[in-house]
Design an enzyme around this catalytic site. Sequence first.
Site, PDB file in Angstrom:
ATOM      1  N   GLY A  50       0.863  -1.177   0.000  1.00  0.00           N
ATOM      2  CA  GLY A  50       0.000   0.000   0.000  1.00  0.00           C
ATOM      3  C   GLY A  50       0.896   1.222   0.000  1.00  0.00           C
ATOM      4  N   GLU A  51       0.714   2.067   0.959  1.00  0.00           N
ATOM      5  CA  GLU A  51       1.558   3.271   1.080  1.00  0.00           C
ATOM      6  C   GLU A  51       1.971   3.364   2.550  1.00  0.00           C
ATOM      7  OE1 GLU A  51       3.067   5.403  -0.980  1.00  0.00           O
ATOM      8  OE2 GLU A  51       3.831   6.106   0.945  1.00  0.00           O
ATOM      9  N   SER A  52       3.284   3.200   2.797  1.00  0.00           N
ATOM     10  CA  SER A  52       3.737   3.069   4.189  1.00  0.00           C
ATOM     11  C   SER A  52       3.496   4.334   5.005  1.00  0.00           C
ATOM     12  CB  SER A  52       5.210   2.675   4.226  1.00  0.00           C
ATOM     13  OG  SER A  52       6.004   3.645   3.575  1.00  0.00           O
ATOM     14  N   CYS A  82       6.092  -5.317   0.588  1.00  0.00           N
ATOM     15  CA  CYS A  82       6.252  -3.966   0.046  1.00  0.00           C
ATOM     16  C   CYS A  82       6.104  -2.899   1.144  1.00  0.00           C
ATOM     17  CB  CYS A  82       5.293  -3.776  -1.120  1.00  0.00           C
ATOM     18  SG  CYS A  82       5.841  -2.487  -2.234  1.00  0.00           S
ATOM     19  N   ARG A 111      12.926   3.280   0.512  1.00  0.00           N
ATOM     20  CA  ARG A 111      11.609   3.408  -0.128  1.00  0.00           C
ATOM     21  C   ARG A 111      11.778   3.769  -1.604  1.00  0.00           C
ATOM     22  NH1 ARG A 111       8.374   7.769   1.764  1.00  0.00           N
ATOM     23  NH2 ARG A 111       6.658   6.775   0.665  1.00  0.00           N
ATOM     24  N   ILE A 143       5.870  -3.078  -7.271  1.00  0.00           N
ATOM     25  CA  ILE A 143       5.074  -1.867  -7.494  1.00  0.00           C
ATOM     26  C   ILE A 143       5.620  -0.748  -6.597  1.00  0.00           C
ATOM     27  CG2 ILE A 143       2.738  -0.878  -7.453  1.00  0.00           C
ATOM     28  CD1 ILE A 143       1.719  -3.863  -7.522  1.00  0.00           C
ATOM     29  N   ARG A 144       6.301   0.210  -7.185  1.00  0.00           N
ATOM     30  CA  ARG A 144       6.960   1.280  -6.408  1.00  0.00           C
ATOM     31  C   ARG A 144       7.635   0.701  -5.160  1.00  0.00           C
ATOM     32  NH1 ARG A 144       5.734   6.293  -5.246  1.00  0.00           N
ATOM     33  NH2 ARG A 144       3.995   5.797  -3.913  1.00  0.00           N
ATOM     34  N   HIS A 184       4.964  -8.234  -4.444  1.00  0.00           N
ATOM     35  CA  HIS A 184       3.561  -8.550  -4.118  1.00  0.00           C
ATOM     36  C   HIS A 184       3.196  -9.954  -4.584  1.00  0.00           C
ATOM     37  CE1 HIS A 184       1.874  -4.443  -3.226  1.00  0.00           C
ATOM     38  NE2 HIS A 184       3.032  -4.115  -3.758  1.00  0.00           N
ATOM     39  N   GLU A 186       0.830 -11.751  -3.739  1.00  0.00           N
ATOM     40  CA  GLU A 186      -0.628 -12.009  -3.724  1.00  0.00           C
ATOM     41  C   GLU A 186      -1.267 -11.745  -5.084  1.00  0.00           C
ATOM     42  OE1 GLU A 186       0.855  -9.460  -2.515  1.00  0.00           O
ATOM     43  OE2 GLU A 186      -0.285  -7.640  -2.917  1.00  0.00           O
TER      44      GLU A 186
HETATM   45  N1  GLN Z   1       6.136   3.051  -2.250  1.00  0.00           N
HETATM   46  C1  GLN Z   1       5.261   2.558  -1.216  1.00  0.00           C
HETATM   47  C2  GLN Z   1       5.669   3.042   0.170  1.00  0.00           C
HETATM   48  O1  GLN Z   1       6.616   3.697   0.345  1.00  0.00           O
HETATM   49  C3  GLN Z   1       5.201   1.062  -1.210  1.00  0.00           C
HETATM   50  C4  GLN Z   1       4.520   0.557  -2.450  1.00  0.00           C
HETATM   51  C5  GLN Z   1       3.786  -0.725  -2.282  1.00  0.00           C
HETATM   52  O2  GLN Z   1       3.492  -1.182  -1.183  1.00  0.00           O
HETATM   53  N2  GLN Z   1       3.389  -1.287  -3.393  1.00  0.00           N
HETATM   54  O3  GLN Z   1       4.990   2.729   1.096  1.00  0.00           O
END
Ligand code: GLN
Length: 210
Positions: A50-52, A82, A111, A143-144, A184, A186
């Site tokens: 997700g987004e930390s 992630c 990150r 993913i990022r 990921h 999943e």
């Molecule tokens: N770039 C996101 C972060 O810093 C992580 C991306 C992800 O969980 N797919 O949280």
Amino acid sequence: MTPTPRIGVLALQGDVREHVHVLGQLGADATPVRRPSELADVEALVIPGGESTTMDKLVRAFDLQQPLRDRIAAGMPVYGSCAGMIMLADRIVDARPDQQTLGGLDVTVRRNAFGRQVDSFEGDLHFEHLRDGEAHPLRAVFIRAPWVEEIGPAVEVLATVEDGPAKGRVVAVRQGNLLATSFHPEVSGDHRVHELFVDLVREARARSGD
Ligand code: GLN
């Protein structure tokens, strides 16, 4: 017969449903965790991607930061994918100034390590201890994604990037009951990383004698 492992998925933000689905397919009793009482009711936890920075804010807003830190310190098995890997890291590079983690994993994680312009990519990895891992590499979806930049002495490297400019970068680690991947699993349809985690949960329970 050993009881079904009861595994929570931290459900504040990110791709919760996919993890619940995969864990369920593997025979675990998988349930979303949003409050301390729900955390108290599981024996292990998945922290999804997700987004930390958002996840950190929500963990604090939902009064979960200390309970999560306490359970991690007490040896609860946790798998972080992630953003979940970032949440488990003791140290992060390129964090937001006020960003905190739960910690527990003696690593430094960078990150968005593969470059902000690189939104997502896939690659095949050899992943230690996976069923059939030698013969069948794992398709990993990034993913990022972060990578692991430094590891402490108790940390085992499970997978590294195998080609391209990031070759050799560490993207999967384990330390005791904590497992983390930059990618990921999943979303790939290959459930072997979750399977490894469910095995880890069963072993942790066997060790604790329950
Ligand atoms: N770039 C996101 C972060 O810093 C992580 C991306 C992800 O969980 N797919 O949280």
